[in-house]
Design an enzyme around this catalytic site. Structure first.
Site, PDB file in Angstrom:
ATOM      1  N   ALA A   1       0.868  -1.179   0.000  1.00  0.00           N
ATOM      2  CA  ALA A   1       0.000   0.000   0.000  1.00  0.00           C
ATOM      3  C   ALA A   1       0.903   1.226   0.000  1.00  0.00           C
ATOM      4  O   ALA A   1       1.830   1.304   0.814  1.00  0.00           O
ATOM      5  CB  ALA A   1      -0.918   0.005   1.218  1.00  0.00           C
ATOM      6  N   TRP A  12       0.630   4.158   1.131  1.00  0.00           N
ATOM      7  CA  TRP A  12       0.666   4.946   2.360  1.00  0.00           C
ATOM      8  C   TRP A  12       1.406   4.247   3.493  1.00  0.00           C
ATOM      9  O   TRP A  12       1.660   4.838   4.555  1.00  0.00           O
ATOM     10  CB  TRP A  12      -0.756   5.244   2.839  1.00  0.00           C
ATOM     11  CG  TRP A  12      -1.633   4.017   2.949  1.00  0.00           C
ATOM     12  CD1 TRP A  12      -2.525   3.583   2.032  1.00  0.00           C
ATOM     13  CD2 TRP A  12      -1.662   3.085   4.030  1.00  0.00           C
ATOM     14  NE1 TRP A  12      -3.139   2.423   2.458  1.00  0.00           N
ATOM     15  CE2 TRP A  12      -2.628   2.090   3.693  1.00  0.00           C
ATOM     16  CE3 TRP A  12      -1.002   2.964   5.244  1.00  0.00           C
ATOM     17  CZ2 TRP A  12      -2.922   1.013   4.521  1.00  0.00           C
ATOM     18  CZ3 TRP A  12      -1.295   1.888   6.075  1.00  0.00           C
ATOM     19  CH2 TRP A  12      -2.243   0.930   5.710  1.00  0.00           C
ATOM     20  N   CYS A  13       1.785   2.994   3.296  1.00  0.00           N
ATOM     21  CA  CYS A  13       2.355   2.173   4.364  1.00  0.00           C
ATOM     22  C   CYS A  13       3.852   2.450   4.535  1.00  0.00           C
ATOM     23  O   CYS A  13       4.624   2.412   3.565  1.00  0.00           O
ATOM     24  CB  CYS A  13       2.116   0.698   4.054  1.00  0.00           C
ATOM     25  SG  CYS A  13       3.020  -0.441   5.127  1.00  0.00           S
ATOM     26  N   TYR A  14       4.260   2.707   5.761  1.00  0.00           N
ATOM     27  CA  TYR A  14       5.671   2.970   6.070  1.00  0.00           C
ATOM     28  C   TYR A  14       6.546   1.784   5.697  1.00  0.00           C
ATOM     29  O   TYR A  14       7.602   1.948   5.063  1.00  0.00           O
ATOM     30  CB  TYR A  14       5.805   3.292   7.559  1.00  0.00           C
ATOM     31  CG  TYR A  14       7.229   3.290   8.067  1.00  0.00           C
ATOM     32  CD1 TYR A  14       8.074   4.357   7.834  1.00  0.00           C
ATOM     33  CD2 TYR A  14       7.724   2.192   8.783  1.00  0.00           C
ATOM     34  CE1 TYR A  14       9.391   4.362   8.296  1.00  0.00           C
ATOM     35  CE2 TYR A  14       9.035   2.184   9.248  1.00  0.00           C
ATOM     36  CZ  TYR A  14       9.861   3.270   9.002  1.00  0.00           C
ATOM     37  OH  TYR A  14      11.161   3.249   9.453  1.00  0.00           O
TER      38      TYR A  14
END
Length: 480
Positions: A167, A169-171
């Site tokens: 994803a 947005w995932c760190y």
């Protein structure tokens, strides 16, 4: 010496000569009624003597400071993957245990809450996952973008397909991206898809392909899955038998893993790769969950202070989309204290009918989030527990059980949704003790019954006899 005449003078029960007594019909009737009354009252008194009677008191809980309370549970989560399902425990004294596994078992379940196979083993907790360094050079594109339209085609073209479900947005996905792309480029150069074709690395953006990620039961990002040609994509209620990769995420570790996967497959063949003969450890590669649901069963031991039993999705190297998490669950069993055998409980209930009515009151209850509240919904249960002891002669403890009340609610949260059981033990306990019964008291009551009935019957007989005599005299005209 006392003479016999003097001894006879203290006789309380002087006898009337038989020829001076008179039998009557009314006396016979009263005798029969009196005998039946004696038998009935004697039976009632005997039944009362044999009946187990108790008294109930409320006292301060006598548990010692070091006592622990056992919590048994069997809970099904239709939308929580066993891959990330975690059982956590905390209390007011500062205890904080995360991802308890020793006394917990997990089973992947289908939408009907039926297990789809054997126990799901999460494996030992891996060390801190190593990530590659940030790359300042130009980004490389070595992995193939997969979509719902081309995923099946690529999975059938290559014996090994390794996919990074991520994803943006995932760190953790962003930390993996440069190492993944560089490793994919190295593998593409070493094992050209056109000339060799044994392995291909791909990636799926789960924000763009939510159905594809849902089909593969992706709940945490990034998830690296290994698909083997011929051993996956079976239309069996969504079941899959691919594997998940949990190893280090730097370039060298990823490349070595891919080479270990390719090694057993002949260069000239694109046939199925069903058997994994590589030397990868179980810490880095394990079977992926076969379905998107999980049944969690087992027990934990807690201190007898207020605390929380929490079921959640947890990982030290994955991110979760809280808006997509659904912690709906069905409680098959939840009880506190040592297990009581069904036969022992039925025996106790036969003696004390009202006991045991609330020791499993949440069993069979469903708590489903139908998305009416949207995402980020935490389901909380507030459980108040009361200890009950049954003491019999001795004193001997017949049974010790914990009954509870429960209040549940669904509430939106800014954090990752969880299923939380907040438990609190009452400082008081219920003590049920057997009322002792004296045999001498039973004999006294029996004598009172016999003597009382006999006396009352004698009085009634005397009244009836005198009444009949008076009536006869009136009839004969002897009384005017």
């Amino acid at each position: 010496m006392f003479s016999s005449s003097k001894i006879k003078s203290v006789d309380f029960y002087r006898k009337i000569p038989r020829d001076l007594t008179e039998a009557s019909l009314s006396g016979a009737g009263l005798s029969i009624v009196a005998a039946l009354a004696m038998m009935f009252l004697f039976g009632m008194e005997l039944n009362n003597y044999l009946t187990f009677s108790t008294s109930t008191t409320v006292i301060v809980d006598k548990s010692s400071d070091g006592d622990f309370l056992r919590i048994d549970f069997n809970i099904s989560f239709p939308a929580l993957s066993c891959e990330f399902a975690s059982v956590d425990l905390s209390d007011i004294l500062g205890t904080n245990r995360l991802n308890i596994t020793k006394t917990i078992r997990k089973f992947s379940i289908d939408h009907n809450l039926k297990p789809t196979g054997s126990e799901f083993h999460s494996g030992p907790i891996p060390h801190d996952i190593k990530h590659g360094e940030e790359f300042d050079e130009e980004p490389v594109e070595g992995s193939v973008d997969l979509t719902a339209q081309n995923f099946d085609r690529y999975s059938h073209m290559h014996p090994i397909l390794v996919v990074n479900f991520f994803a943006p947005w995932c760190y953790w996905s962003n930390r993996l991206k440069p190492a993944w792309d560089k490793a994919a480029k190295i593998i593409r150069e070493r094992y050209d898809p056109e000339l060799d074709g044994r392995i291909l690395l791909g990636k799926v953006d789960c924000t763009q392909e939510p159905d594809l990620c849902r089909r593969n039961h992706i709940q945490g990002y990034p998830s690296i899955r290994i698909f083997r040609k011929g051993s996956d994509l079976r239309n069996d209620h969504g079941h899959h038998d691919h594997e998940s990769y949990y190893g280090d995420r730097d370039v060298d570790s990823l490349v070595k893993t891919m080479e270990d996967l390719v090694a057993p497959i002949p260069v000239e063949s694109h046939k199925m790769a069903l058997d994994d003969k590589s030397n990868m450890t179980q810490n880095t590669k394990r079977p992926a969950p076969s379905t998107g649901g999980c049944r969690i069963e087992g027990y934990v031991r807690v201190k007898k202070v207020p605390g929380n039993l929490i079921f959640s999705a947890r990982s030290g190297a994955h991110s979760f989309d809280s808006t997509q998490m659904n912690m709906s669950h069905v409680i098959s069993h939840l009880s506190f204290g040592r297990k009581i055998a069904p036969r022992a409980m039925s025996d106790v209930k036969r003696l004390i009918p009202y006991i045991g009515g609330s020791h499993d009151r949440l069993n069979g209850r469903s708590f489903i989030n139908h998305r009416d509240l949207g995402g980020n919904v935490t389901i909380e249960h507030y459980v108040q527990i009361v200890k009950t002891e049954v003491m019999v002669k001795g004193p001997h403890k017949l049974v010790e059980e914990y009954e509870y009340t429960a209040h549940s609610s669904l509430a939106e949260s800014v954090y990752i949704p969880v299923a939380k059981f907040h438990f609190e033990l009452s400082p008081m306990q219920v003590l049920i003790t057997e009322n002792p019964k004296s045999f001498s008291h039973f004999l006294t009551n029996v004598c009172a019954i016999i003597g009382g009935v006999f006396t009352v019957a004698g009085i009634l007989d005397s009244i009836l006899h005198n009444t009949f005599r008076l009536m006869k005299k009136v009839e004969l005209g002897k009384i005017f």
